[in-house]
Write an enzyme that holds these catalytic residues in place. Structure first.
Site, PDB file in Angstrom:
ATOM      1  N   HIS A 297      34.521   5.673  -9.223  1.00  0.00           N
ATOM      2  CA  HIS A 297      35.560   6.521  -8.661  1.00  0.00           C
ATOM      3  C   HIS A 297      36.909   6.116  -9.225  1.00  0.00           C
ATOM      4  O   HIS A 297      37.147   4.928  -9.459  1.00  0.00           O
ATOM      5  CB  HIS A 297      35.590   6.388  -7.131  1.00  0.00           C
ATOM      6  CG  HIS A 297      36.240   7.549  -6.464  1.00  0.00           C
ATOM      7  ND1 HIS A 297      37.586   7.587  -6.220  1.00  0.00           N
ATOM      8  CD2 HIS A 297      35.727   8.727  -6.043  1.00  0.00           C
ATOM      9  CE1 HIS A 297      37.865   8.736  -5.658  1.00  0.00           C
ATOM     10  NE2 HIS A 297      36.769   9.457  -5.540  1.00  0.00           N
ATOM     11  N   ASP A 353      28.748  11.293  -3.521  1.00  0.00           N
ATOM     12  CA  ASP A 353      27.675  12.141  -4.034  1.00  0.00           C
ATOM     13  C   ASP A 353      26.329  11.446  -4.156  1.00  0.00           C
ATOM     14  O   ASP A 353      25.339  12.078  -4.487  1.00  0.00           O
ATOM     15  CB  ASP A 353      28.076  12.692  -5.421  1.00  0.00           C
ATOM     16  CG  ASP A 353      29.289  13.594  -5.328  1.00  0.00           C
ATOM     17  OD1 ASP A 353      29.317  14.422  -4.406  1.00  0.00           O
ATOM     18  OD2 ASP A 353      30.205  13.463  -6.156  1.00  0.00           O
TER      19      ASP A 353
HETATM   20  N1  COA Z   1      28.295   4.646 -14.573  1.00  0.00           N
HETATM   21  C1  COA Z   1      28.513   3.718 -15.532  1.00  0.00           C
HETATM   22  N2  COA Z   1      29.733   3.310 -15.926  1.00  0.00           N
HETATM   23  C2  COA Z   1      30.773   3.870 -15.303  1.00  0.00           C
HETATM   24  C3  COA Z   1      30.627   4.834 -14.294  1.00  0.00           C
HETATM   25  C4  COA Z   1      29.329   5.222 -13.930  1.00  0.00           C
HETATM   26  N3  COA Z   1      29.134   6.139 -12.981  1.00  0.00           N
HETATM   27  N4  COA Z   1      31.838   5.210 -13.859  1.00  0.00           N
HETATM   28  C5  COA Z   1      32.728   4.525 -14.584  1.00  0.00           C
HETATM   29  N5  COA Z   1      32.084   3.704 -15.465  1.00  0.00           N
HETATM   30  C6  COA Z   1      32.710   2.770 -16.411  1.00  0.00           C
HETATM   31  C7  COA Z   1      33.282   3.517 -17.594  1.00  0.00           C
HETATM   32  O1  COA Z   1      32.352   3.641 -18.618  1.00  0.00           O
HETATM   33  C8  COA Z   1      34.458   2.635 -17.963  1.00  0.00           C
HETATM   34  O2  COA Z   1      33.950   1.515 -18.644  1.00  0.00           O
HETATM   35  P1  COA Z   1      34.802   0.820 -19.810  1.00  0.00           P
HETATM   36  O3  COA Z   1      36.079   0.364 -19.169  1.00  0.00           O
HETATM   37  O4  COA Z   1      33.932  -0.291 -20.291  1.00  0.00           O
HETATM   38  O5  COA Z   1      35.036   1.889 -20.851  1.00  0.00           O
HETATM   39  C9  COA Z   1      34.969   2.142 -16.615  1.00  0.00           C
HETATM   40  O6  COA Z   1      33.842   2.171 -15.762  1.00  0.00           O
HETATM   41  C10 COA Z   1      36.063   3.014 -16.044  1.00  0.00           C
HETATM   42  O7  COA Z   1      35.552   4.331 -15.949  1.00  0.00           O
HETATM   43  P2  COA Z   1      36.362   5.646 -16.231  1.00  0.00           P
HETATM   44  O8  COA Z   1      35.429   6.706 -16.710  1.00  0.00           O
HETATM   45  O9  COA Z   1      37.554   5.347 -17.089  1.00  0.00           O
HETATM   46  O10 COA Z   1      36.857   5.991 -14.788  1.00  0.00           O
HETATM   47  P3  COA Z   1      37.568   7.303 -14.339  1.00  0.00           P
HETATM   48  O11 COA Z   1      38.453   6.939 -13.220  1.00  0.00           O
HETATM   49  O12 COA Z   1      38.187   7.993 -15.499  1.00  0.00           O
HETATM   50  O13 COA Z   1      36.364   8.228 -13.835  1.00  0.00           O
HETATM   51  C11 COA Z   1      34.600   9.026 -12.502  1.00  0.00           C
HETATM   52  C12 COA Z   1      35.941   8.279 -12.530  1.00  0.00           C
HETATM   53  C13 COA Z   1      34.236   9.334 -11.062  1.00  0.00           C
HETATM   54  C14 COA Z   1      34.747  10.354 -13.273  1.00  0.00           C
HETATM   55  C15 COA Z   1      33.521   8.147 -13.169  1.00  0.00           C
HETATM   56  O14 COA Z   1      33.351   6.982 -12.399  1.00  0.00           O
HETATM   57  C16 COA Z   1      32.205   8.888 -13.339  1.00  0.00           C
HETATM   58  O15 COA Z   1      32.026   9.594 -14.329  1.00  0.00           O
HETATM   59  N6  COA Z   1      31.235   8.730 -12.374  1.00  0.00           N
HETATM   60  C17 COA Z   1      29.985   9.440 -12.448  1.00  0.00           C
HETATM   61  C18 COA Z   1      30.153  10.866 -11.951  1.00  0.00           C
HETATM   62  C19 COA Z   1      30.342  10.920 -10.460  1.00  0.00           C
HETATM   63  O16 COA Z   1      29.603  10.344  -9.684  1.00  0.00           O
HETATM   64  N7  COA Z   1      31.350  11.701 -10.062  1.00  0.00           N
HETATM   65  C20 COA Z   1      31.644  11.909  -8.657  1.00  0.00           C
HETATM   66  C21 COA Z   1      32.908  11.238  -8.242  1.00  0.00           C
HETATM   67  S1  COA Z   1      33.162  11.386  -6.501  1.00  0.00           S
END
Ligand code: COA
Length: 416
Positions: A297, A353
């Site tokens: 998140h 979720d």
């Molecule tokens: N699984 C594996 N790795 C994850 C992850 C996940 N669900 N969510 C984040 N990470 C990792 C990223 O790869 C990144 O790693 P790095 O620093 O080595 O590159 C780090 O954690 C930060 O993630 P980032 O994508 O930059 O975070 P964000 O704030 O931009 O994105 C979400 C937040 C929610 C979009 C992201 O966590 C995600 O895609 N989650 C899965 C989808 C989901 O469940 N969405 C519902 C949200 S309520």
């Protein structure tokens, strides 16, 4: 007069403008790029503050969520979706007569205009993602309401109440049409959550199932300045209208990084198959640098409080549909593995979720309908925040740091 004269007029106006700018600044036009403000650039607007609000607060460090000052744990345990919607919209918990009046309105607004299902049947509804059908339905509601363009707070509040009442009916209509089943009329004797389930499945839910759906709606009702809320507010800040703004919210919620994750979690759990396959599956996912749906998140760097409630509620649903037990056991193992590895490395924990879909599955709801149910709840937060911002509206208009060239001469196509 023709195209040549039009182009000549443009050249004359441009030459005059360039001369005027040179006279004023003493510099050739756009010869240097001077970024005019001190900017700190965080991808995805990370940490950016969009506005002030009294509606809700996400305490990401501690995994704590507040609506209008009330702890979401208290609201989940003691309140109802109707009451929480009133709280979000009007800023206070209703007394008995206020709640009755609000409930009566929601019940009266439940029935959808007949044109909606006719319009949806003109689409390839069985093959179209239901989030697309949902915004088609809302666009139809906008087109059928002669007061859509009246953007007074009073009229937009009435539209917000109509949308809160009608989204479940629309979600249920889409679910039934997708399955080729006859539509079910709303039942005024049922609660908001009970009626949603009744209109979707054609069966009146038992008390426990109705309450669990009510809690699911409460938990999803609002959540800070998330992508779909921001999209809704950006659209409304142009003084568009509530329906158009909600369509923007729905199109944004659809994505798998946002509300669309609940649907994907179930596909992942099915792909994994059983708890003993979790380690192997996660190893592969890591190698492929894929994200695990239902985890992580932007704001929470702790276990999402909503997932803390959904997890235990799945157990009630196993008793009703034992078929979800293997999926639940797989989910629990995945939760443990991800918290152990990504929790420690990157503060990644389950989000809202992760467990919600298991509950909907046990309620007999098609997987593709999970995100529309999310929308049927988040409509309260979207509309409340739009109305709050509308009172002191200013159009949202951020800037981007331009990193390209500024003085490229135009080359006619036969010389490129
Ligand atoms: N699984 C594996 N790795 C994850 C992850 C996940 N669900 N969510 C984040 N990470 C990792 C990223 O790869 C990144 O790693 P790095 O620093 O080595 O590159 C780090 O954690 C930060 O993630 P980032 O994508 O930059 O975070 P964000 O704030 O931009 O994105 C979400 C937040 C929610 C979009 C992201 O966590 C995600 O895609 N989650 C899965 C989808 C989901 O469940 N969405 C519902 C949200 S309520």
């Amino acid at each position: 007069m023709g195209k040549k004269e039009v182009n000549a007029a443009i050249k004359k106006a441009a030459d005059e403008a360039i001369q005027e700018i040179k006279n004023e600044t003493g510099a050739p036009l756009a010869s240097t790029l001077e970024w005019p403000i001190t900017a700190s650039l965080n991808k995805g607007l990370d940490g950016a503050i969009a506005c002030e609000t009294k509606i809700g607060y996400v305490d990401g460090a501690n995994g704590h969520l507040v609506f209008r000052g009330y702890d979401v744990f208290d609201l989940a345990e003691l309140s109802s979706f109707e009451e929480v919607s009133y709280l979000l919209l009007f800023g206070k918990l209703p007394n008995k007569s206020e709640l009755k009046e609000f409930n009566d309105k929601l019940i009266a607004y439940r029935k959808l205009p007949e044109e909606i299902d006719d319009a949806l049947l003109l689409t390839t509804i069985k093959k179209t993602h239901p989030m697309i059908s949902l915004y088609v339905g809302i666009a139809m509601l906008a087109a059928l309401n002669e007061k859509t363009e009246d953007i007074s707070i009073e009229n937009q509040t009435e539209i917000a109440e109509k949308l809160i009442a009608r989204l479940p009916a629309l979600v249920a209509m889409i679910a039934r049409l997708r399955q080729g089943k006859p539509l079910v009329d709303p039942d005024p004797s049922l609660s908001h959550a009970g009626n949603l389930l009744y209109m979707m499945t054609g069966e009146k839910p038992d008390e426990e199932t109705e309450r669990i759906m009510d809690v699911a709606l409460i938990l999803h009702a609002d959540h800070g300045m998330n992508a779909s809320t921001f999209a809704t507010m950006v659209t409304n800040s142009t003084l568009s209208d509530m329906y158009s703004s909600v369509v923007a919210g729905i199109t944004s919620l659809k994505g798998k990084l946002h509300g669309g994750a609940n649907e994907r979690v179930l596909y992942d759990l099915e792909e994994i198959g059983s708890p003993d396959k979790v380690d192997e599956w996660f190893k592969k996912v890591r190698e492929e640098k894929r994200k695990v749906m239902g985890f992580g998140h932007r704001v929470y760097k702790a276990y999402d409080p909503r997932a803390r409630i959904f997890g235990p509620l799945v157990k009630f649903m196993i008793a009703k549909d034992p078929g979800i037990e293997p999926l639940y056991n797989t989910a629990v193992k995945l939760d443990t593995v991800i918290c152990d590895v990504l929790g420690k490395e990157k503060k990644i924990f389950p989000n809202v979720d992760f467990y919600s879909g298991l509950i909907y599955r046990a309620m007999g709801i098609e997987t593709a309908m999970f995100t529309p149910i999310f929308a049927a709840s988040r409509i309260s937060g979207w509309t409340a925040r739009v109305l709050e911002y509308l009172k002191e509206n200013r159009i949202f208009r951020p800037r981007a740091v331009y990193t390209g060239p500024v003085d490229v001469p135009y080359v006619p196509i036969d010389k490129r």
